[in-house]
Motif scaffolding. Structure first.
Motif, PDB file in Angstrom:
ATOM      1  N   PRO A  51      13.330  19.652  21.582  1.00 54.67           N
ATOM      2  CA  PRO A  51      14.312  20.111  22.585  1.00 54.67           C
ATOM      3  C   PRO A  51      14.823  19.000  23.518  1.00 54.67           C
ATOM      4  O   PRO A  51      15.927  19.093  24.034  1.00 54.67           O
ATOM      5  CB  PRO A  51      13.549  21.171  23.381  1.00 54.67           C
ATOM      6  N   HIS A  52      14.039  17.957  23.695  1.00 58.39           N
ATOM      7  CA  HIS A  52      14.472  16.859  24.566  1.00 58.39           C
ATOM      8  C   HIS A  52      15.605  16.039  23.941  1.00 58.39           C
ATOM      9  O   HIS A  52      16.298  15.303  24.646  1.00 58.39           O
ATOM     10  CB  HIS A  52      13.299  15.929  24.877  1.00 58.39           C
ATOM     11  N   PHE A  53      15.788  16.170  22.654  1.00 57.52           N
ATOM     12  CA  PHE A  53      16.754  15.338  21.941  1.00 57.52           C
ATOM     13  C   PHE A  53      17.954  16.125  21.404  1.00 57.52           C
ATOM     14  O   PHE A  53      18.796  15.564  20.696  1.00 57.52           O
ATOM     15  CB  PHE A  53      16.061  14.606  20.786  1.00 57.52           C
ATOM     16  N   ILE A  54      18.053  17.397  21.741  1.00 56.94           N
ATOM     17  CA  ILE A  54      19.153  18.220  21.226  1.00 56.94           C
ATOM     18  C   ILE A  54      20.502  17.677  21.688  1.00 56.94           C
ATOM     19  O   ILE A  54      21.440  17.563  20.893  1.00 56.94           O
ATOM     20  CB  ILE A  54      18.974  19.704  21.618  1.00 56.94           C
ATOM     21  N   THR A  55      20.644  17.348  22.949  1.00 52.13           N
ATOM     22  CA  THR A  55      21.911  16.821  23.457  1.00 52.13           C
ATOM     23  C   THR A  55      22.274  15.519  22.746  1.00 52.13           C
ATOM     24  O   THR A  55      23.409  15.337  22.313  1.00 52.13           O
ATOM     25  CB  THR A  55      21.840  16.574  24.976  1.00 52.13           C
ATOM     26  N   LEU A  56      21.311  14.641  22.619  1.00 55.10           N
ATOM     27  CA  LEU A  56      21.520  13.373  21.929  1.00 55.10           C
ATOM     28  C   LEU A  56      22.012  13.609  20.504  1.00 55.10           C
ATOM     29  O   LEU A  56      22.991  12.995  20.058  1.00 55.10           O
ATOM     30  CB  LEU A  56      20.211  12.581  21.916  1.00 55.10           C
ATOM     31  N   PHE A  57      21.357  14.514  19.795  1.00 52.26           N
ATOM     32  CA  PHE A  57      21.688  14.798  18.410  1.00 52.26           C
ATOM     33  C   PHE A  57      23.050  15.486  18.269  1.00 52.26           C
ATOM     34  O   PHE A  57      23.904  15.035  17.494  1.00 52.26           O
ATOM     35  CB  PHE A  57      20.584  15.660  17.783  1.00 52.26           C
ATOM     36  N   ALA A  58      23.265  16.568  19.016  1.00 49.99           N
ATOM     37  CA  ALA A  58      24.505  17.333  18.887  1.00 49.99           C
ATOM     38  C   ALA A  58      25.721  16.506  19.311  1.00 49.99           C
ATOM     39  O   ALA A  58      26.749  16.490  18.621  1.00 49.99           O
ATOM     40  CB  ALA A  58      24.415  18.618  19.715  1.00 49.99           C
ATOM     41  N   TRP A  59      25.615  15.836  20.417  1.00 52.19           N
ATOM     42  CA  TRP A  59      26.712  14.999  20.892  1.00 52.19           C
ATOM     43  C   TRP A  59      26.928  13.830  19.924  1.00 52.19           C
ATOM     44  O   TRP A  59      28.052  13.390  19.696  1.00 52.19           O
ATOM     45  CB  TRP A  59      26.410  14.505  22.297  1.00 52.19           C
ATOM     46  N   GLY A  60      25.847  13.343  19.345  1.00 52.77           N
ATOM     47  CA  GLY A  60      25.937  12.263  18.355  1.00 52.77           C
ATOM     48  C   GLY A  60      26.747  12.673  17.146  1.00 52.77           C
ATOM     49  O   GLY A  60      27.506  11.865  16.590  1.00 52.77           O
ATOM     50  N   ILE A  61      26.619  13.923  16.737  1.00 50.88           N
ATOM     51  CA  ILE A  61      27.434  14.425  15.627  1.00 50.88           C
ATOM     52  C   ILE A  61      28.906  14.388  16.016  1.00 50.88           C
ATOM     53  O   ILE A  61      29.757  13.946  15.240  1.00 50.88           O
ATOM     54  CB  ILE A  61      26.998  15.852  15.223  1.00 50.88           C
ATOM     55  N   GLY A  62      29.212  14.844  17.220  1.00 55.97           N
ATOM     56  CA  GLY A  62      30.593  14.800  17.695  1.00 55.97           C
ATOM     57  C   GLY A  62      31.120  13.380  17.781  1.00 55.97           C
ATOM     58  O   GLY A  62      32.262  13.100  17.401  1.00 55.97           O
ATOM     59  N   LEU A  63      30.295  12.465  18.256  1.00 55.51           N
ATOM     60  CA  LEU A  63      30.685  11.061  18.343  1.00 55.51           C
ATOM     61  C   LEU A  63      30.933  10.485  16.950  1.00 55.51           C
ATOM     62  O   LEU A  63      31.882   9.726  16.740  1.00 55.51           O
ATOM     63  CB  LEU A  63      29.611  10.259  19.082  1.00 55.51           C
ATOM     64  N   PHE A  64      30.100  10.855  15.996  1.00 55.95           N
ATOM     65  CA  PHE A  64      30.285  10.408  14.612  1.00 55.95           C
ATOM     66  C   PHE A  64      31.648  10.850  14.075  1.00 55.95           C
ATOM     67  O   PHE A  64      32.377  10.057  13.478  1.00 55.95           O
ATOM     68  CB  PHE A  64      29.166  10.949  13.721  1.00 55.95           C
ATOM     69  N   PHE A  65      31.995  12.108  14.282  1.00 46.56           N
ATOM     70  CA  PHE A  65      33.280  12.602  13.786  1.00 46.56           C
ATOM     71  C   PHE A  65      34.457  11.971  14.528  1.00 46.56           C
ATOM     72  O   PHE A  65      35.508  11.718  13.939  1.00 46.56           O
ATOM     73  CB  PHE A  65      33.339  14.128  13.829  1.00 46.56           C
ATOM     74  N   HIS A  66      34.294  11.719  15.810  1.00 41.98           N
ATOM     75  CA  HIS A  66      35.333  11.024  16.570  1.00 41.98           C
ATOM     76  C   HIS A  66      35.551   9.633  15.975  1.00 41.98           C
ATOM     77  O   HIS A  66      36.681   9.220  15.718  1.00 41.98           O
ATOM     78  CB  HIS A  66      34.934  10.935  18.041  1.00 41.98           C
ATOM     79  N   GLY A  67      34.464   8.911  15.732  1.00 40.08           N
ATOM     80  CA  GLY A  67      34.568   7.584  15.115  1.00 40.08           C
ATOM     81  C   GLY A  67      35.161   7.643  13.723  1.00 40.08           C
ATOM     82  O   GLY A  67      35.962   6.783  13.335  1.00 40.08           O
ATOM     83  N   SER A  68      34.790   8.664  12.956  1.00 37.08           N
ATOM     84  CA  SER A  68      35.346   8.823  11.612  1.00 37.08           C
ATOM     85  C   SER A  68      36.856   8.972  11.650  1.00 37.08           C
ATOM     86  O   SER A  68      37.572   8.392  10.837  1.00 37.08           O
ATOM     87  CB  SER A  68      34.743  10.062  10.932  1.00 37.08           C
ATOM     88  N   LYS A  69      37.331   9.752  12.600  1.00 38.43           N
ATOM     89  CA  LYS A  69      38.771   9.958  12.728  1.00 38.43           C
ATOM     90  C   LYS A  69      39.471   8.677  13.162  1.00 38.43           C
ATOM     91  O   LYS A  69      40.483   8.279  12.582  1.00 38.43           O
ATOM     92  CB  LYS A  69      39.060  11.069  13.734  1.00 38.43           C
ATOM     93  N   VAL A  70      38.926   8.015  14.153  1.00 38.40           N
ATOM     94  CA  VAL A  70      39.557   6.809  14.702  1.00 38.40           C
ATOM     95  C   VAL A  70      39.589   5.675  13.688  1.00 38.40           C
ATOM     96  O   VAL A  70      40.594   4.986  13.545  1.00 38.40           O
ATOM     97  CB  VAL A  70      38.840   6.359  15.996  1.00 38.40           C
ATOM     98  N   PHE A  71      38.487   5.487  12.969  1.00 33.89           N
ATOM     99  CA  PHE A  71      38.395   4.347  12.060  1.00 33.89           C
ATOM    100  C   PHE A  71      38.717   4.691  10.611  1.00 33.89           C
ATOM    101  O   PHE A  71      38.571   3.862   9.719  1.00 33.89           O
ATOM    102  CB  PHE A  71      37.018   3.695  12.173  1.00 33.89           C
ATOM    103  N   GLY A  72      39.153   5.928  10.378  1.00 36.84           N
ATOM    104  CA  GLY A  72      39.605   6.313   9.043  1.00 36.84           C
ATOM    105  C   GLY A  72      38.503   6.483   8.022  1.00 36.84           C
ATOM    106  O   GLY A  72      38.747   6.409   6.829  1.00 36.84           O
TER     107      GLY A  72
END
Length: 101
Positions: A51-72
């Motif tokens: 539970p201490h890492f849920i924010t890190l993990f969930a937000w990390g998924i969003g960050l991954f998709f943001h990077g995927s979109k930006v960098f193609g």
């Protein structure tokens, strides 16, 4: 037809803003999650709980998709897949139009 310098400039500026937005997102992600995890670490004896890492993990998924979109980078639907689908639908449309002629 040659693109105007203004159009190229606007497209390049938009691209730079997208990259800048991603870097800002990554920096905010790092600072906020470091703050959250540091607070948890200082206030608990058992830091290594899921539970201490849920924010890190969930937000990390969003960050991954943001990077995927930006960098193609799209590991699921690549440019090749997209081109194949476009060609497929164009062929289907062409066949459909032949039926009505």
């Amino acid at each position: 037809m040659e693109e105007s310098k203004n159009t190229k400039y606007q497209r390049a500026k938009k691209r730079v803003e997208e990259i800048k937005g991603f870097y800002i997102h990554a920096a905010v992600y790092t600072v906020i999650n470091a703050f959250i995890l540091l607070n948890i670490y200082l206030q608990t004896d058992n830091f290594w709980k899921w539970p201490h890492f849920i924010t890190l993990f969930a937000w990390g998924i969003g960050l991954f998709f943001h990077g995927s979109k930006v960098f193609g980078f799209n590991p699921f639907l690549s440019k090749d897949w997209e081109e194949k689908q476009i060609q497929k639908f164009m062929e289907e449309d062409k066949e459909e139009m032949k039926k009505y002629k």
